[in-house]
Design a protein around this motif. Structure first.
Motif, PDB file in Angstrom:
ATOM      1  N   ALA A  84       0.884  -1.076  -0.089  1.00 59.24           N
ATOM      2  CA  ALA A  84      -0.166   0.011   0.040  1.00 59.24           C
ATOM      3  C   ALA A  84       0.931   1.029  -0.097  1.00 59.24           C
ATOM      4  N   VAL A  85       2.110   1.266   0.695  1.00 57.89           N
ATOM      5  CA  VAL A  85       2.954   2.330   0.759  1.00 57.89           C
ATOM      6  C   VAL A  85       3.636   2.531  -0.587  1.00 57.89           C
ATOM      7  N   ALA A  86       3.789   1.488  -1.472  1.00 64.00           N
ATOM      8  CA  ALA A  86       4.420   1.311  -2.665  1.00 64.00           C
ATOM      9  C   ALA A  86       3.397   2.006  -3.721  1.00 64.00           C
ATOM     10  N   PHE A  87       2.225   1.718  -3.386  1.00 61.81           N
ATOM     11  CA  PHE A  87       0.995   2.104  -4.383  1.00 61.81           C
ATOM     12  C   PHE A  87       0.954   3.711  -4.127  1.00 61.81           C
ATOM     13  N   ARG A  88       0.959   4.168  -2.863  1.00 65.57           N
ATOM     14  CA  ARG A  88       0.835   5.547  -2.620  1.00 65.57           C
ATOM     15  C   ARG A  88       2.161   6.289  -3.081  1.00 65.57           C
ATOM     16  N   ASN A  89       3.306   5.760  -3.177  1.00 70.53           N
ATOM     17  CA  ASN A  89       4.408   6.304  -3.874  1.00 70.53           C
ATOM     18  C   ASN A  89       4.388   6.469  -5.239  1.00 70.53           C
ATOM     19  N   GLU A  90       3.495   5.406  -5.960  1.00 71.02           N
ATOM     20  CA  GLU A  90       3.292   5.348  -7.403  1.00 71.02           C
ATOM     21  C   GLU A  90       2.472   6.679  -7.858  1.00 71.02           C
ATOM     22  N   LEU A  91       1.378   7.129  -6.896  1.00 67.86           N
ATOM     23  CA  LEU A  91       0.509   8.265  -7.222  1.00 67.86           C
ATOM     24  C   LEU A  91       1.409   9.534  -7.415  1.00 67.86           C
ATOM     25  N   THR A  92       2.724   9.358  -6.727  1.00 65.89           N
ATOM     26  CA  THR A  92       3.404  10.637  -6.905  1.00 65.89           C
ATOM     27  C   THR A  92       4.271  10.649  -8.335  1.00 65.89           C
ATOM     28  N   ILE A  93       4.392   9.591  -8.882  1.00 74.06           N
ATOM     29  CA  ILE A  93       4.988   9.389 -10.294  1.00 74.06           C
ATOM     30  C   ILE A  93       3.935  10.212 -11.125  1.00 74.06           C
ATOM     31  N   PHE A  94       2.898   9.554 -11.113  1.00 70.40           N
ATOM     32  CA  PHE A  94       1.709  10.088 -11.804  1.00 70.40           C
ATOM     33  C   PHE A  94       1.452  11.824 -11.792  1.00 70.40           C
ATOM     34  N   GLU A  95       1.395  12.037 -10.390  1.00 72.71           N
ATOM     35  CA  GLU A  95       1.130  13.531 -10.331  1.00 72.71           C
ATOM     36  C   GLU A  95       2.301  14.317 -10.556  1.00 72.71           C
ATOM     37  N   GLU A  96       3.816  13.952 -10.413  1.00 68.94           N
ATOM     38  CA  GLU A  96       4.607  14.782 -11.186  1.00 68.94           C
ATOM     39  C   GLU A  96       4.630  14.584 -12.579  1.00 68.94           C
ATOM     40  N   TYR A  97       4.534  13.504 -13.275  1.00 69.11           N
ATOM     41  CA  TYR A  97       4.337  13.729 -14.744  1.00 69.11           C
ATOM     42  C   TYR A  97       3.126  14.612 -15.142  1.00 69.11           C
ATOM     43  N   ALA A  98       1.968  14.508 -14.397  1.00 70.26           N
ATOM     44  CA  ALA A  98       0.736  15.335 -14.994  1.00 70.26           C
ATOM     45  C   ALA A  98       1.276  16.719 -14.701  1.00 70.26           C
ATOM     46  N   ARG A  99       1.909  17.076 -13.677  1.00 73.04           N
ATOM     47  CA  ARG A  99       2.336  18.645 -13.526  1.00 73.04           C
ATOM     48  C   ARG A  99       3.176  18.866 -14.768  1.00 73.04           C
ATOM     49  N   TYR A 113       1.582  -6.488 -14.911  1.00 76.07           N
ATOM     50  CA  TYR A 113       2.496  -5.396 -15.054  1.00 76.07           C
ATOM     51  C   TYR A 113       3.681  -5.531 -15.060  1.00 76.07           C
ATOM     52  N   TYR A 114       4.241  -6.624 -14.207  1.00 83.75           N
ATOM     53  CA  TYR A 114       5.549  -6.793 -14.200  1.00 83.75           C
ATOM     54  C   TYR A 114       5.794  -7.440 -15.661  1.00 83.75           C
ATOM     55  N   TRP A 149       8.307   4.814 -15.164  1.00 87.31           N
ATOM     56  CA  TRP A 149       7.187   3.729 -14.927  1.00 87.31           C
ATOM     57  C   TRP A 149       7.824   2.311 -15.255  1.00 87.31           C
ATOM     58  N   ILE A 150       8.866   2.354 -16.040  1.00 83.23           N
ATOM     59  CA  ILE A 150       9.584   1.161 -16.373  1.00 83.23           C
ATOM     60  C   ILE A 150      10.519   0.717 -15.237  1.00 83.23           C
ATOM     61  N   GLU A 151      11.202   1.659 -14.601  1.00 83.12           N
ATOM     62  CA  GLU A 151      11.756   1.249 -13.476  1.00 83.12           C
ATOM     63  C   GLU A 151      10.807   0.877 -12.055  1.00 83.12           C
ATOM     64  N   ASN A 152       9.741   1.408 -12.168  1.00 79.45           N
ATOM     65  CA  ASN A 152       8.628   0.948 -10.952  1.00 79.45           C
ATOM     66  C   ASN A 152       8.107  -0.217 -11.067  1.00 79.45           C
ATOM     67  N   TRP A 153       7.998  -0.814 -12.279  1.00 81.67           N
ATOM     68  CA  TRP A 153       7.280  -1.908 -12.451  1.00 81.67           C
ATOM     69  C   TRP A 153       8.302  -3.179 -13.019  1.00 81.67           C
ATOM     70  N   THR A 154       9.613  -2.909 -12.903  1.00 85.37           N
ATOM     71  CA  THR A 154      10.462  -4.017 -13.444  1.00 85.37           C
ATOM     72  C   THR A 154      11.698  -4.063 -12.300  1.00 85.37           C
ATOM     73  N   SER A 155      11.477  -3.152 -11.332  1.00 86.70           N
ATOM     74  CA  SER A 155      12.778  -3.291 -10.189  1.00 86.70           C
ATOM     75  C   SER A 155      12.599  -4.456  -9.395  1.00 86.70           C
ATOM     76  N   PRO A 156      13.994  -5.056  -8.995  1.00 88.51           N
ATOM     77  CA  PRO A 156      13.965  -6.111  -8.136  1.00 88.51           C
ATOM     78  C   PRO A 156      13.227  -6.157  -7.048  1.00 88.51           C
ATOM     79  N   GLN A 157      12.992  -5.179  -6.499  1.00 89.30           N
ATOM     80  CA  GLN A 157      11.676  -5.072  -5.249  1.00 89.30           C
ATOM     81  C   GLN A 157      10.393  -5.416  -5.810  1.00 89.30           C
ATOM     82  N   PHE A 158      10.192  -5.075  -6.830  1.00 93.17           N
ATOM     83  CA  PHE A 158       8.799  -5.366  -7.476  1.00 93.17           C
ATOM     84  C   PHE A 158       8.688  -6.658  -7.954  1.00 93.17           C
TER      85      PHE A 158
END
Ligand code: MP5
Length: 211
Positions: free
Chosen positions: A74-89, A133-134, A153-162
């Motif tokens: 859930a924390v990771a999803f929340r951080n994803e929202l920031t990626i979308f928001e920064e891109y949108a801005r 998505y992976y 986006w690529i980094e987010n959904w292909t990282s070793p952590q993901f």
């Protein structure tokens, strides 16, 4: 194993998903900005509802191990929202959009499963969506590397952590599923895989409410 069987049964859907023109054009640098922006807007809505989905699932999780893993997600999803928001801005793109019928159908299906399905059905739909998505973004990465336009986006959904999170989720599902759970799990997996395909198709074609 259960996970291999699910992936084998959904293979035609999976292949169509990975080969979808949206992903193909994205990976070859020919995707129109308009189409990509439509994905940004709709996927933002999807992730917002993903957080609500995880909230429901955390409340239902019977043990600390599962609750903690889902809470980290859930924390990771929340951080994803920031990626979308920064891109949108940066691109002066509004994120205040209505979900399309397919986005709403998909997120409603996920939330309904978390609220009224069995725990293993809910883990199934989550694992399927994350694995989709992976695999989709890994195929993009294989062709494009970390191309600047899509790097975050690529980094987010292909990282070793993901990758570890997707594997952990699959293990949680596999160890909790009993034999009688299998038919509903298969149905939940196939429906989710179809929605994943449809989501790419929707953003590619611009499919939206007709009125
Ligand atoms: C995911 C997503 C992955 N963002 N969008 C769709 C349509 N399917 C799956 O979920 P998350 O929360 O971004 O890891």
């Amino acid at each position: 194993t259960l996970l291999d069987e699910l992936l084998a049964e959904a293979r035609p859907i999976w292949q169509a998903m990975i080969a979808h023109p949206f992903l193909h054009e994205l990976a070859t640098g020919t995707l129109s900005r308009e189409r990509f922006h439509f994905w940004v807007q709709q996927d933002y809505r999807f992730v917002q509802d993903g957080i609500r989905f995880l909230g429901l699932l955390i409340a239902r999780a019977p043990d600390e191990e599962l609750r903690r893993g889902l809470l980290d997600a859930a924390v990771a999803f929340r951080n994803e929202l920031t990626i979308f928001e920064e891109y949108a801005r940066q691109h002066a793109l509004s994120l205040a959009v209505e979900p399309t019928p397919i986005c709403l159908g998909y997120t409603s299906f996920l939330l309904a499963t978390a609220a009224t399905g069995s725990l293993v059905e809910a883990l199934t739909v989550l694992w399927c969506a994350e694995k989709a998505y992976y695999d989709a973004w890994s195929a993009v990465r294989a062709q494009l590397g970390l191309a600047p336009a899509y790097a975050r986006w690529i980094e987010n959904w292909t990282s070793p952590q993901f990758a570890s999170w997707v594997d952990w989720l699959g293990e949680q599902l596999a160890k909790r599923a009993t034999t009688p759970d299998r038919p509903p799990i298969r149905a939940a997996f196939l429906a989710t895989a179809r929605y994943e395909y449809l989501f790419w198709d929707m953003v590619y074609t611009g499919s939206n409410w007709p009125i």
